[in-house]
Write a protein that holds these residues in place. Structure first.
Motif, PDB file in Angstrom:
ATOM      1  N   CYS A  16       0.862  -1.237   0.000  1.00 20.75           N
ATOM      2  CA  CYS A  16       0.000   0.000   0.000  1.00 20.75           C
ATOM      3  C   CYS A  16       0.874   1.253   0.000  1.00 20.75           C
ATOM      4  O   CYS A  16       2.007   1.260   0.483  1.00 20.75           O
ATOM      5  N   ARG A  17       0.359   2.342  -0.556  1.00 20.49           N
ATOM      6  CA  ARG A  17       1.114   3.598  -0.696  1.00 20.49           C
ATOM      7  C   ARG A  17       1.364   4.265   0.649  1.00 20.49           C
ATOM      8  O   ARG A  17       2.138   5.203   0.726  1.00 20.49           O
ATOM      9  N   SER A  18       0.742   3.842   1.714  1.00 21.93           N
ATOM     10  CA  SER A  18       0.930   4.450   3.018  1.00 21.93           C
ATOM     11  C   SER A  18       0.900   3.379   4.073  1.00 21.93           C
ATOM     12  O   SER A  18       0.173   2.378   3.962  1.00 21.93           O
ATOM     13  N   CYS A  26      -5.663  -0.879   1.825  1.00 22.44           N
ATOM     14  CA  CYS A  26      -5.645   0.111   0.751  1.00 22.44           C
ATOM     15  C   CYS A  26      -6.416  -0.405  -0.456  1.00 22.44           C
ATOM     16  O   CYS A  26      -6.706  -1.616  -0.550  1.00 22.44           O
ATOM     17  N   GLY A  31      -3.841   1.390  -4.574  1.00 22.22           N
ATOM     18  CA  GLY A  31      -2.909   1.293  -3.444  1.00 22.22           C
ATOM     19  C   GLY A  31      -3.124   2.383  -2.426  1.00 22.22           C
ATOM     20  O   GLY A  31      -2.382   2.494  -1.449  1.00 22.22           O
ATOM     21  N   LEU A  32      -4.135   3.281  -2.646  1.00 19.13           N
ATOM     22  CA  LEU A  32      -4.425   4.382  -1.722  1.00 19.13           C
ATOM     23  C   LEU A  32      -5.285   3.876  -0.592  1.00 19.13           C
ATOM     24  O   LEU A  32      -6.070   2.930  -0.755  1.00 19.13           O
ATOM     25  N   THR A  44      -3.321   9.028   1.175  1.00 14.64           N
ATOM     26  CA  THR A  44      -2.234   8.213   1.722  1.00 14.64           C
ATOM     27  C   THR A  44      -2.220   8.267   3.230  1.00 14.64           C
ATOM     28  O   THR A  44      -1.317   7.720   3.869  1.00 14.64           O
TER      29      THR A  44
END
Length: 438
Positions: A16-18, A26, A31-32, A44
């Protein structure tokens, strides 16, 4: 089928982006984060929620007036302020505003930097040439719409002058006037600190340079106003002469009687006319010269009393009851005495004339016949024959002249004229006989 926590993609092989996604979940495609934990926001979940800052976004922003309730993640200061607020914490009103919400305008546009007190709205400081809590007054010594002009005088109290005219609102001590350039009553000198030289100056005003009175109060005269005007005397110059007719209005300070009188007047009060005068100014002579004591009525000029037995306003007539007996008798006696005197005078003149004639006769020399030549034609002119014949014969006129001189000549050589043609009528016949005339 969902990816395991922290993964996304078709095969769920990407992270995941975060790392702060709630439950580490996410979106499988992007991926957010599909959901953030508390105090985080964003796709994120890397931004703090509004009003929060810090690494875990657990701290509240330093101000509640940050625009959109956003503050710096690290410091907690507002990234921007809501309307009318300024500063890192957005607790200060922007220039020109005051009040709880900074919604009110400052009480003056002349606040320095347009800043005023948050609660009162009064200026914290004023722009140049302005003063006062609201910066609406000119600074000392200034006036005008923008307070850029200097006051008209340096003697204004507290250096304050009228905002519109520039004239002093009040003066410093000892100065008066719009421009405060005049000395206060009773003062003189460059700084008006000296007292006038007299307390008797009119309106208590004296010359700025000398201190002498510009004018005196009533009844005083002189530069220092300590002398009394003519006709007044006393410490306060309030006492007057007993008469307004005194010469030069001067009188004795003790008796208040006149020192001298003007022309035609006399007396202690100079209210009486001189003897023989009358009229309002006493310049006219009485109408008669026979007034008793030469006194006459002040208004009419007629006599009060007459001399002797005269009567009337002009004293020119005898009274109706006058007894003429004595007057007639006296006149008759006077005439008789005059006649007697004239007769006596005539007799004396005649006697003197006779005596003079007799004296002349007695002193005349005698006439001798031997001294005379015959003159037969004494009374008639000689003929032409006689004139031619005898040159020796005397002229009859010359013979007659000799006789006249011999008979009448006196020691004083005074002779009477006896013209030849009147000899026969005036001289005695014997005279011609005695001298042998034929």
């Amino acid at each position: 089928m969902d990816c395991s926590p922290g993964k996304y993609g078709s095969l769920c092989t990407s992270s995941c982006r975060s790392t702060t996604c709630r439950n580490n979940q996410c979106d499988r495609s992007s991926g957010l984060c599909t959901e953030c934990p508390d105090n985080f926001v964003g796709n994120t979940c890397s931004d703090c929620s509004p009003g929060k800052y810090g690494s875990l976004c657990t701290s509240s922003c330093r101000s509640t007036t940050c625009r959109n309730n956003q503050c710096d993640r690290s410091s907690g200061y507002c990234s921007a302020c809501t309307d009318n607020f300024v500063g890192n914490t957005c607790t200060d009103c922007r220039p020109g505003k005051y009040g709880p919400q900074c919604a009110s305008s400052c009480l003056s546009v002349n606040c320095r930097n347009n800043q005023c007190h948050r609660s009162t709205g009064r200026c914290l400081a004023c722009t140049d040439n302005f003063t006062g809590t609201s910066c609406l007054d000119c600074s000392p010594g200034k006036y005008g719409p923008q307070c850029t002009s200097s006051c008209r005088s340096v003697n204004c109290r507290n250096n304050q002058c009228d905002r519109s005219s520039g004239y002093c609102a009040a003066c410093t001590d000892n100065f008066v006037g719009n421009t405060c350039t005049d000395c206060s009553p009773g003062k003189y000198g460059p700084q008006c600190t000296s007292s006038c030289l007299s307390a008797n100056c009119r309106n208590n005003q004296c010359d700025r340079s000398t201190g002498y009175c510009s004018a005196c109060t009533d009844n005083f005269v002189g530069n220092t106003c300590i002398g009394c005007v003519p006709g007044k005397f006393g410490s306060d110059c309030s006492s007057s002469c007993l008469s307004s007719n005194c010469l030069n209005n001067e009188c004795n300070a003790t008796t208040r009687l006149c020192d001298a009188c003007p022309d035609y007047f006399e007396g202690d009060l100079c209210n009486d006319c001189l003897v023989g005068s009358y009229s309002s100014d006493c310049s006219s002579r009485c109408l008669s010269s026979t007034c008793a004591n030469n006194q006459c009525n002040r208004t009419t000029g007629l006599c009060h009393i007459c001399l002797g037995n005269l009567d009337g306003g002009l004293c020119s007539a005898l009274p109706s009851s006058y007894d003429w007996t004595l007057t007639i008798a006296g006149a008759a006696a006077g005439v008789g005495m005059l006649v007697i005197i004239c007769v006596i005078a005539c007799i004396c003149c005649l006697r003197r004339s006779r005596a003079k004639w007799e004296e002349t006769e007695a002193t005349a020399p005698p006439i001798l016949l031997s001294e005379m030549e015959p003159a037969p034609e004494l009374r008639s002119p000689p003929s032409r024959a006689a004139e031619g014949a005898g040159a020796e014969a005397d002229d009859p006129d010359s013979v007659y002249e000799k006789i006249r001189i011999s008979c009448i000549g006196a020691e004083n050589n005074t002779y009477s004229e006896f013209p030849p043609q009147r000899a026969e009528a005036t001289e005695p016949e014997s005279l011609y006989v005695n001298v042998g005339f034929s």
